[in-house]
Each structure stands twice: as C-alpha cells, then as structure tokens.
Scaffold this active site. Sequence first.
Site, short mmCIF file in Angstrom:
data_model
loop_
_atom_site.label_atom_id
_atom_site.label_comp_id
_atom_site.label_asym_id
_atom_site.label_seq_id
_atom_site.Cartn_x
_atom_site.Cartn_y
_atom_site.Cartn_z
N ARG A 80 39.02 31.54 35.88
CA ARG A 80 38.63 31.41 35.00
C ARG A 80 40.42 32.77 34.87
O ARG A 80 40.57 33.15 35.79
CB ARG A 80 37.58 32.55 35.13
CG ARG A 80 37.45 33.92 33.97
CD ARG A 80 37.09 35.37 34.10
NE ARG A 80 37.21 36.62 33.13
CZ ARG A 80 37.18 37.70 33.65
NH1 ARG A 80 36.76 37.76 34.37
NH2 ARG A 80 37.79 38.46 32.60
N HIS A 124 43.26 40.70 29.30
CA HIS A 124 42.95 41.39 30.60
C HIS A 124 43.85 42.79 31.00
O HIS A 124 44.82 42.80 32.28
CB HIS A 124 42.94 40.89 31.88
CG HIS A 124 41.96 40.25 33.07
ND1 HIS A 124 40.72 40.15 33.15
CD2 HIS A 124 41.76 41.76 33.89
CE1 HIS A 124 40.15 40.31 34.62
NE2 HIS A 124 41.09 41.94 34.80
N GLU A 169 36.30 43.52 30.22
CA GLU A 169 35.60 45.17 30.41
C GLU A 169 36.50 45.99 29.34
O GLU A 169 36.58 46.79 29.93
CB GLU A 169 36.15 45.39 32.11
CG GLU A 169 35.44 45.04 33.03
CD GLU A 169 35.48 44.90 34.43
OE1 GLU A 169 37.16 46.03 34.25
OE2 GLU A 169 35.14 44.28 35.13
N ASN A 291 30.15 41.17 35.31
CA ASN A 291 31.25 41.02 36.21
C ASN A 291 30.53 42.65 36.73
O ASN A 291 30.60 43.19 36.26
CB ASN A 291 32.73 41.81 36.16
CG ASN A 291 33.69 41.09 35.28
OD1 ASN A 291 32.89 39.84 35.03
ND2 ASN A 291 34.81 41.68 34.75
N TYR A 293 29.77 44.54 40.90
CA TYR A 293 30.87 44.90 41.87
C TYR A 293 29.47 45.94 42.35
O TYR A 293 29.24 46.05 44.17
CB TYR A 293 31.81 45.81 41.99
CG TYR A 293 32.77 44.94 41.40
CD1 TYR A 293 34.02 44.30 42.46
CD2 TYR A 293 33.04 44.35 39.59
CE1 TYR A 293 34.36 43.03 41.95
CE2 TYR A 293 34.02 43.52 39.39
CZ TYR A 293 34.52 42.84 40.83
OH TYR A 293 35.90 41.46 40.39
N GLU A 353 32.97 37.55 36.80
CA GLU A 353 33.39 38.68 38.25
C GLU A 353 32.33 38.59 39.45
O GLU A 353 31.53 39.60 38.90
CB GLU A 353 34.59 39.53 38.37
CG GLU A 353 35.47 38.92 37.86
CD GLU A 353 36.42 40.33 37.06
OE1 GLU A 353 36.44 41.17 37.99
OE2 GLU A 353 37.37 40.71 36.57
C1 NOJ Z 1 36.97 44.25 37.82
C2 NOJ Z 1 38.56 44.01 36.60
O1 NOJ Z 1 38.39 42.63 35.50
C3 NOJ Z 1 39.32 42.93 37.73
O2 NOJ Z 1 41.21 43.37 37.21
C4 NOJ Z 1 39.81 43.97 39.42
O3 NOJ Z 1 40.21 43.56 40.12
C5 NOJ Z 1 38.29 44.59 39.65
N1 NOJ Z 1 37.41 44.69 38.82
C6 NOJ Z 1 38.27 44.61 41.24
O4 NOJ Z 1 38.14 45.72 40.69
#
Ligand code: NOJ
Length: 448
Positions: A80, A124, A169, A291, A293, A353
Amino acid sequence: MPPHDFPLLPPGFRFGTSTASYQIEGAVAEDGRGPSIWDTFTAEPGRVVDGTTGEVACDHYHRVDEDVALMQELGTGGYRFSIAWPRIQPTGRGPANEKGLAFYDRLIDTLLEHGQQPMVTLYHWDLPQALEDDGGWLNRDTVDRFAEYAAIVGERFADRVEHWIPVNEPNVASVLGYSMGTHAPGKKLLFDFLPAAHHLLLAHGRAAIELRRAGATSIGCANNHAPIWPASDDDADVGMSKIFDALWNGMFLEPMLLGRYPADLMPLFDDVMQDGDLATIRQPLDFYGVNYYNPMKIAAADEDSEIPFDVREVIGYPTTDFGWPIVPDALREWLVMFRARFRAALPPIYITESGCSYATGPDENGVVDDQARIDYLRSHVNAVSEAITRGVDVRGYYCWSLMDNFEWAEGYTQRFGLVHVDYETLKRTRKNSFHWYADLIAAQPQHV
Ligand code: NOJ
C-alpha cells in the site's frame, strides 16, 4: 522459533506493508512536483518536534528498485502506497504532469514484476499548497479538484492497480489538520473543522465514482478507528465518551456505510450539507480498510475547557516508544463489534495499517533486535485471526510500515519500520521484525 508459534490465517489471506508518499519519497522539488501543505507546514518553526521535513525522507523516489526488492524478500503479496497529488497536478488543478505519472507507472510496474499487488491511496495528506491557499478542505471546490485528480490517475493506472483507497484517515486529516492544528495545514478551528470533515468524505465518494468510471474494480477506504473507553463509570464520562466515539469513529464510517451521520451530530452539518451529498458519500465499497493502533480513554472536561472532552492515559498496558498503549484485544473486540453492528452493510475488511514505534537501531554487528515489534505484530495478527474465527471477514493485514519514515509532527523521532533507515546515509537495514514477518508469511498454508 517453531513454526507452530505463528498465527495461521485462512488460505488466501493477504499480508502486505504500507507507506505514504510524503513520509518516504523525498525529492520534493523534482520532476515538476508542486509544494504541498506539508512542505509549508514543516518549514514553519515549532511545527515538527525535531525541526525536520520530508525533503529527503527515505529518498524512496530514487530507490524504488531497492525498496521493492525488500518487499519481495519479505514475501508479501501486496504493497500500500500513496500517490502525491502535487506530483500529478502541481497546483491541484489543470493538466497532468507527465513526469509525475511516469514515476508511479514505473513503481507500479516494478511492484507487479516482483509479486506485489498495488493498493493505492490517492490522498495521504499532501494537499497541493495552491488549493490550501483557496481554503483547502474547508472549500467545497477542493472536492471537485479531487474528483478531477482521481479521474486522471484512475484512467492511467486502473488497469494495473488491485485496490484503491481515495482518502487516508479523513478523521485524522480533518481533526488534527483543521481542529487541533497539530498537522498541516495547522488550523486550530476547534468545532469549526466540520466542513473539512464533510468535504473529505465527499471527496471519498466523488473519487470512488471517478475511479469506478475509469475501470477500477476494488475501491475501499482506510479509516482510523480507535475503540473509545470511558475514563470512569461516571455518567458524565460515559456520555462524553459516546459523543467522542461518534466524532472519531461514527462520523466517518456511518456516512460511508449507511449514508448518514450519527443522529446526534447531524445538526452540526446543516450549513455544509447539500442535497445528494450523503448519497454521494455512500458509494458501494469493495472493502473496508481499518487502520488500528490503540484504544483511547475519554473523560468529560472541566467547564472552562476549550473542548468538552479530555483524552486520558490508558493505564495498565505496556506502551510503545510513542507512548501508545498496546491492546491487541481491543482490535479483536472492535472488529467483532463492527461486524455485529453493520452486518450486511459491511464489505470484507482489510487491516490497511497496524504497527508500532520503537527506536531500536543497529547494534555493533548491524543487528536490529526489535523483539518488542515482533511481539506487537504477533499479538495483533493473532487478534485478527481470532476475529476471523468469530466470523469477521478480514482478508488482509498491511503492516505500517515497510521502513522507518517521516512521522508527521514527530519528524524522524518515531520509527515504525520493519526496515531501519539511517537518515544520514539512507542505508536500509532489515530489523529482526523484518525476518519474523517474512517467516510468518512463509509459514502460512497459502497466502496471496
Ligand atoms: C496512520 C497514518 O496513516 C500514517 O501516516 C502514520 O504514519 C501512522 N498512522 C502512524 O502514526
């Protein structure tokens, strides 16, 4: 490590890696690329913690062959990346810049020659500065410009791109860029950021239409989702965490999947909404990209606070070097909840992600012993595998990121890569997590 220690995913499951143009390419003034809002933002003192910019980044623009060879060595089936809008249209409007298109032509062809199916993001976060000068995402005209850009790249690349993602995002881009001002273009408008959010969603829909028209067969999204936890059982905290959940998660996924904003937020869009907007945003999606985290903990803020909620620390879990809590269970739970709530409205999911920041660099023997990243990846791939067992249709996992890169307002201080990048020499060094990811992929019964 014995092979049975690897999470095993269903046949056909896709493993990949993710990056984004401004974070890796460098070459910001080359081959006709125009300035983006990130070039402007990073030039302003105090915006980026280490005062750095994406001017050189990983110099990927000049190292495509080396970087694609790394992917092939990993054995991933997909990659990606994002196209930099200002390489294609340096001022965000007008005819295409052939040299910009030629760069992505070569990248896509090289990927395909090395077994990597492209998953392409159109936006992006590197908005052409000339469009920001006219109001950026606060200006509805930017949506028309984006549709034109989408038509250009769709026409050129739809024959070779497996998956398309119009906007990465939209919540982070609008909230950090236009509400908090911690990302480009650095506007701190608090709740007046909502037009930017609406226009990014509209841009998603308009681009999806253009891409489809150009022959694209798989169009999705890459939405950042964080499970939202109330800071306490207190009514005020619980109530505010629900509102925050609607703002962070619901406000982006409900328009895309259901063609409506969360009911509580609907009135906030009265001024920007035009007839047909919600139908435009709700385009048929071939996949839904998540995505993920970490979860976030929310409390009601004091009366005199600028904003009504407080983001609190999630206590009781280990954290990455970024300070982000590591909670793989929250990914599994979120996916299970997501399916339970949206059922038929939900297309197959890709984790577009997932990854973590650890500063580990090469030791005197050149070994990057980032066991913490291996543990993180293993537990998150495992969470995906458990969600699949519980009936969630997840088709792939793209690790953020292939290599260390420019982490926005954190500059080069946060390293998310499977590959270490020495920013002085630009030398790439495979981390232990790189070898682990390759072994994980090789251990799968059948991957694509
Ligand atoms: C999501 C974002 O899409 C990406 O650009 C970023 O580096 C990562 N999160 C980590 O923060």
